[in-house]
Design an enzyme around this catalytic site. Structure first.
Site, mmCIF file in Angstrom:
data_model
loop_
_atom_site.group_PDB
_atom_site.id
_atom_site.type_symbol
_atom_site.label_atom_id
_atom_site.label_comp_id
_atom_site.label_asym_id
_atom_site.label_seq_id
_atom_site.Cartn_x
_atom_site.Cartn_y
_atom_site.Cartn_z
ATOM 1 N N GLY A 6 0.925 -1.148 0.128
ATOM 2 C CA GLY A 6 0.000 0.114 -0.160
ATOM 3 C C GLY A 6 0.839 1.292 0.038
ATOM 4 N N GLU A 19 7.443 3.558 8.881
ATOM 5 C CA GLU A 19 7.652 4.887 8.033
ATOM 6 C C GLU A 19 9.123 5.539 8.343
ATOM 7 O OE1 GLU A 19 3.783 7.348 6.987
ATOM 8 O OE2 GLU A 19 3.693 6.335 8.907
ATOM 9 N N ASN A 60 8.349 -8.202 16.953
ATOM 10 C CA ASN A 60 8.734 -9.359 16.178
ATOM 11 C C ASN A 60 10.060 -8.817 15.275
ATOM 12 O OD1 ASN A 60 9.534 -11.410 14.113
ATOM 13 N ND2 ASN A 60 7.248 -11.984 14.199
ATOM 14 N N ILE A 103 -0.920 -5.445 5.303
ATOM 15 C CA ILE A 103 -0.583 -4.727 4.015
ATOM 16 C C ILE A 103 0.776 -5.289 3.573
ATOM 17 C CG2 ILE A 103 -1.946 -2.711 3.843
ATOM 18 C CD1 ILE A 103 0.426 -0.862 4.827
#
Lengths: 181, 770
Positions: free
Chosen positions: B257, B737, B664, B484
């Protein structure tokens, strides 16, 4: 309309097709094998990579009618959950994907690439083109897998997965005498 | 060294002992995705399926004066050619309101096929529906459209002078100042003051946007690769004037995405419209070109960064201004000064952002909007200042590392950029770098090393979950969040397993379906932490309910105990002071005659949702007043530049991040790496080229828009501090991000070190180095 016998993952199907239909669309829309993905439909991304007689091709640039009687393998034919192909397992273990959309093409491409390498096919980064056996270095893998885009950037995991499987393969390969080419 | 805020909220519930969180668990969807069995939107076959294709406008602005659809309609297999003459009417998009964030859903305000107006070169002006995708596409090419062309503003470079400064709102940050930056700049002993540009970029998720729409009366089912199924559902219900409860959007797997699938674009609306008009189930899979013509991408920017400093490197002034573009019919500004508000301890700061409006496809958020391109300018300028001062660029940054937010003195919830740089410099061998440009080489390769800081502000969004515990010890978590590619379901599996003290194999997570409790958008690096917050609350509630059941039994070892005295583990609840005293969930539920027990966080009803949103908004404002909650990182880059051709190869990379707790390591590392890879693309090759005369994108495909491939990349080393944020549940912040921020600057700084050439305009193509 043309009729073609498509032999996919060991199963034959007779299909009536518009001769303009790509192998990719035939697989996805007619045989409902949707594991093979359409990322660009113009040969730029590699998401539609399948194996034909063991060689990797871009199914979006192939006309289905040209592949009658050939042995086509898609990602679904490599392995299923519970009995995955070693490369499928390695992609999971080394996180060789994120969104998963390019993954089928990556895995089919890797299977074909390893076969090319075993057959002694050189790449542009192969130091000695005449060498019979080139080690499958990270640079070789990156070069040979550059036709398969991954926008999530899972490239390192893909390299690790392939190296892991190739290591196993290389040990098997060295057991046999290398043919002089 | 972690600076904890003085006043923190009561400690959030933290599962203990942590067993699954922090482990590099394989993705739970790994077998399905590697075997080709994970179904994405375009993989859905439904009965009686028809296919649609778009016709795009070929002018930037004007009015449709003629539509000749006869040839298209004559093609065998064509069911309908929809235009503004015959398409069903829709309700226009709602005006944007801060009280209902789903009003942000539409990518544009255009009333597709309900208007003769053309607002950008590529806007859909007709849709062909046919019995096969090929027929639809073939017929779409036969639709002839004539236009009355009107003057259009399509050249970003020429429109920069008309840019208007952004005013701050609830949703957008405005101009910010502290001190008098211009005066401080005028008197600073050392000044760098330059203009930087970044080009338009496209998300190019591997999965092209696709929609399958099925109407059943006024009930609508939509398959859609979406980063926000709730937005999609609400927007479609409004546009088609049907009850919200009857609209279902399914998006279990999304093929990438990066922001492009958060808004609702033309393809989605028009597929639903085509299904409405023809009475057929309709699928529309956009071609790569369709995506680029109808799905907004990242704006181009022009930025000015001016830094003033003392000779010892102490910053006295920081100015960062910039211009981005929006479309006349929508688009989102990229506040390029975002990171400049928080990164350096300058006493005089001025940040301003302006937008200019063009007759082009509206822009959309793309990974780290603002910071991804803003860090290119700021972190290049800091490097230029280091060169001007003759100072090491890491040392210059550390000299100006703030203890508190430089604009308003707020505390950072956590910030340890010093540790990130220290660890990175050690691992990368930064000390071996010789400072002068062109001082390192390997044969005909000029070698350069550069650094840059990464910075991002993760968001926090409301989420609603249900957790069901069954007597067989298995757990079902349900929340309409989005997969996504981040490993979202895997992370929540780990969170739930620890919170309830069950093995990860016992947990199943359902997501990506509006029938489930409403989840957050996959955006702003906030999804994992937002869902985890709600999930932890639900698990606490669930354990309380289980304990209540146990306490009813005289024989239970938990009788008379409070939850705070117990630990979840081994599939049940056990006493903290006597770990062998307790019982499994199965024993408790079976004895109580219950097959299962389920809890839901509060927002199950409309009132609950309103309360939850109000609570979330209040919490967000309270947090914003109290502290800056940011993630940071240090990028170390080595490039090799061919002395003769100017070819740039990135040869080494290390990013060390301070992102709070990592759920994770396997999936988080992949996400950070993926951000760096996309940043290297932005640095060296990515550029959406728009013909400034016509506003038409001329490279709408992956053959001409160059995303990085394997051969372009070295191994990307990623490291992180893994220290929990003291102000969030589990200490989570967000990793989606931050990876991309700072990357382009690190590359450009390394290129300068290699060549002595400073490139201030992305991408750093070889022509700029010759």
């Amino acid at each position: 309309m043309a009729e073609v016998e498509l032999r996919v993952n060991g199963t034959s199907s007779r299909v009536q097709l518009d001769p303009r239909v790509s192998l990719l669309d035939a697989l996805r829309e007619r045989l409902r094998l949707t594991g093979t993905k359409k990322g660009c439909d113009q040969g730029a991304c590699g998401a539609c990579t399948v194996l034909v007689d063991g060689e990797r091709i871009l199914a979006c640039l192939a006309l289905a009618v040209q592949y009658g009687g050939r042995e086509i393998t898609t990602v679904e034919g490599l392995g299923r959950p519970g009995r995955l192909h070693p490369l499928q397992e390695a992609f999971i273990r080394f996180d060789g994907f994120q969104c998963g959309f390019c993954t089928s093409g990556q895995i089919c491409s890797a299977v074909g690439m390893l076969a090319e390498h075993r057959a002694g096919v050189p790449s542009v980064v192969t130091p000695r083109l005449a060498a019979t056996a080139t080690p499958l270095s990270e640079a070789e893998i990156r070069e040979r897998m550059s036709g398969n885009l991954c926008r999530c950037g899972a490239y390192d995991g893909i390299v690790d997965a392939i190296q892991h499987v190739a290591g196993v393969d290389d040990r098997a390969a060295t057991a046999e005498p290398a043919a002089d080419r | 060294m972690t600076r904890a805020p003085e006043r923190s909220r009561p400690a959030p519930p933290t599962p203990s002992p942590a067993q699954a969180v922090g482990r590099p668990l394989d993705r739970v969807d790994g077998p399905a995705k590697t075997a080709g069995l994970a179904r994405y939107t375009a993989d859905h076959h439904v009965p009686d399926l028809a296919h649609a294709a778009l016709v795009h406008a070929t002018v930037a602005r004007g009015r449709i004066t003629g539509l000749d659809t006869a040839d298209a309609e004559a093609v065998g297999g064509v069911l309908a050619v929809l235009t503004h003459h015959n398409a069903p009417r829709m309700t226009p998009p709602a005006p944007v309101s801060a009280l209902d964030l789903s009003t942000l859903a539409p990518g544009t305000t255009v009333d597709y096929l309900n208007t003769d107006r053309v607002h950008w070169n590529g806007q859909p002006v007709a849709v062909v529906v046919a019995d096969s995708p090929d027929t639809a596409r073939q017929a779409a090419r036969l639709v002839r459209v004539t236009y009355e062309v009107e003057p259009a503003v399509t050249d970003f470079a020429a429109a920069q002078d008309d840019a208007v400064p952004l005013r701050g709102t609830l949703l957008v940050l405005g101009e910010e100042r502290t001190g008098d930056a211009e005066r401080a700049l005028a008197t600073a002993p050392v000044v760098v003051d330059h203009r930087y540009t970044t080009p338009a970029q496209s998300h190019h998720a591997m999965e092209p946007h696709a929609t399958v729409a099925v109407w059943n009366g006024d009930r609508l089912t939509v398959h859609e690769g979406s980063q926000d199924v709730d937005w999609a559902r609400r927007h479609l219900a409004r546009r088609f004037g049907v009850p919200l409860a009857g609209v279902r959007v399914l998006s279990p797997h999304v093929g990438g995405g990066f922001g492009g699938k958060a808004p609702v674009w033309a393809g989605t609306v028009l597929t639903v419209l085509a299904a409405r008009a023809t009475g057929r189930a309709v699928r529309m899979v956009l071609s790569r070109e369709d995506v680029i013509r109808t799905v907004g991408g990242r704006t181009p920017t022009v930025q000015r960064v001016a830094l003033g400093a003392q000779r010892d490197g102490t910053l006295t002034a920081l100015l960062h201004t910039g211009v981005s573009q929006v479309g006349r019919v929508g688009g989102t500004p990229e506040p390029v000064g975002s990171q400049s508000r928080h990164l350096y301890a300058a006493p005089h700061i001025w940040i301003r952002h302006s937008t200019t409006t063009l007759d082009v496809l509206p822009t959309a958020h793309m990974r780290a909007p603002g910071e991804a391109v803003g860090t290119f300018a700021l972190e290049s300028a800091v490097d230029e200042l280091a060169v001007a001062l003759g100072m090491d660029p890491v040392e210059l940054r550390m000299r100006n590392e703030p203890d508190r937010d430089p604009l308003d003195g707020k505390r950072f919830s956590r910030r340890d950029l010093r540790a990130a740089y220290a660890r990175g410099a050690e691992r990368f061998g930064w000390a071996e770098r010789t400072p002068s440009p062109r001082s390192m080489r390997d044969g005909h390769w000029l070698v350069g090393r550069g650094v840059a800081t990464a910075f991002h502000l993760p968001v926090r969004l409301p989420a609603d979950v249900t957790v069901r515990l069954r007597a067989d010890g298995t757990v079902l978590v349900r929340c309409a969040f989005h997969e996504i590619g981040v490993g979202a379901a895997t992370a929540q599996t780990q969170v739930a397993a620890d919170a309830l003290g069950v093995p990860v194999e016992a947990v199943t997570v359902e997501h990506g379906d509006t029938e489930l409790p409403v989840g957050p958008q996959a955006g702003g690096s906030g999804q994992t932490a937002s869902v985890a917050t709600a999930l932890l609350e639900a698990c606490e509630e669930l354990k309380r309910s289980v304990l209540a059941l146990a306490r009813r039994s005289p024989s239970s070892p938990l009788r008379g105990r409070r939850l705070s005295e117990l630990r979840a583990g081994r599939g049940g609840l056990y006493r903290a002071d006597a770990p062998d005293r307790g019982e499994t969930y199965g024993v408790i539920l079976t004895r109580a005659g219950r097959a299962e027990i389920e809890v839901r966080t509060a927002a199950g009803t409309r009132l609950g949702r309103t309360l939850q949103q109000a609570r979330a908004a209040a919490g967000w404002f309270r947090d914003r007043r109290r502290w800056v909650r940011a993630v940071t990182g240090a990028h170390f880059c080595e490039v090799r530049v061919d002395e003769h051709t100017g070819e740039v190869r990135v040869s080494r990379w290390l990013g060390v991040f301070d992102v709070g707790r990592v759920v994770n390591p396997k999936t988080a590392t992949s996400q950070l790496r993926g951000g760096i890879v996309m940043g290297i693309g932005a640095a060296l090759s990515e550029e959406t080229l728009v013909d400034p005369r016509t506003g038409r994108t001329v490279n709408p495909g992956l053959a001409e828009y160059h995303v990085p491939v394997q051969a372009d990349l070295p191994r990307i080393e990623v490291d992180y501090l893994d220290e929990p944020d003291p102000t969030t549940p589990l200490g989570l912040l967000g990793v989606g991000e931050v990876g991309i921020t700072g990357v382009a600057a690190a590359v450009a700084n390394a290129v300068h070190h290699a060549t002595g050439v400073r490139v201030r305009d992305l991408p750093v193509t070889l022509d700029r180095l010759l």
